[in-house]
Design an enzyme around this catalytic site. Sequence first.
Site: not given
Length: 316
Positions: A183, A191, A200, A227
């Site tokens: 992860d 983000n 992305d 993620e």
Amino acid sequence: MSNASPRFDADTLIGPLATSLQSLYDAIPVALGVIDRDGRYTGVNGAYAAIHGLLPADLTGRRVNDYLSGADEQLQQDFADFDAGFDLKERELACHGRHFMVALQAVRDSDGNVLGMTTALVDITNRKRMEVASEEARRLWQFHASHDHLTGLANRRRLDDALAAEARRCMRSGAALSVLMMDVDYFKSYNDHAGHQKGDECLRAIAARLRKSIRRHSDLVGRYGGEEFIAILPDTDTSGAQVVARHILQDIRALAIWHPGSPYDCVTISIGVTSLDDLPPSKLGPREALLHCADRALYAAKAAGRNTLCVYPPRS
């Protein structure tokens, strides 16, 4: 006066009949030809000659191999088959960028000896193009059905199917099997700082590095969602899986993707490791048990400060 009927002279019709038959032969839209046992054209119609951009007279008496490379060997096999009793053969032929269905039929004398063969070519180029397009569409559909659209890695469906199959195989054979659940650390914060487009790009960069880090053909790495990534490592015990996990930790840090919301100042990853041999007793199936234990190990790695790996069950 004589009542005898006038004598019919068939010879008077041979010339006009031959001309008429040749005209009919040339008018037929199907490409037709006759080939003798020496591999030479003894006659072709206009449609056949047009395939090579020629007139029928240009081909008559010429060797087939002069226009179709490798034809001599194929014709030898065809005549051998006709001599053995075959009367009709079919195959596909690629010529001058087009595709044809070819039908060959033996020409025999009254004793059954093969004198030559007739050949008829039907243009199937459009059909072949449709078949190729259909196959490409099928492969594309299969790829998207089993791969993540953002990263190109295996998607959750493929990972679940592969893990279930590998678990069954390894349980039957007694082989080792390990799973890494990974992860990206503080990804929501990344983000928030960088924006979803950069997010992305970050996931794609991590996916590309994971693809290089998981090198064996039998291994499979994919995006499990968001993620989160998973690697399936057949024939790998816990110790071997930890070695792979440590390399991944280093490889992700080496990307040096700046992360202002992380205490490490760059994007890092946490990894949970579990192996089939180390699973505790459970009512879960092997796939579910591996995922459950890998998730527990990942949770432990997060709790330990992230940017690290943990094994479940914990080693004493």
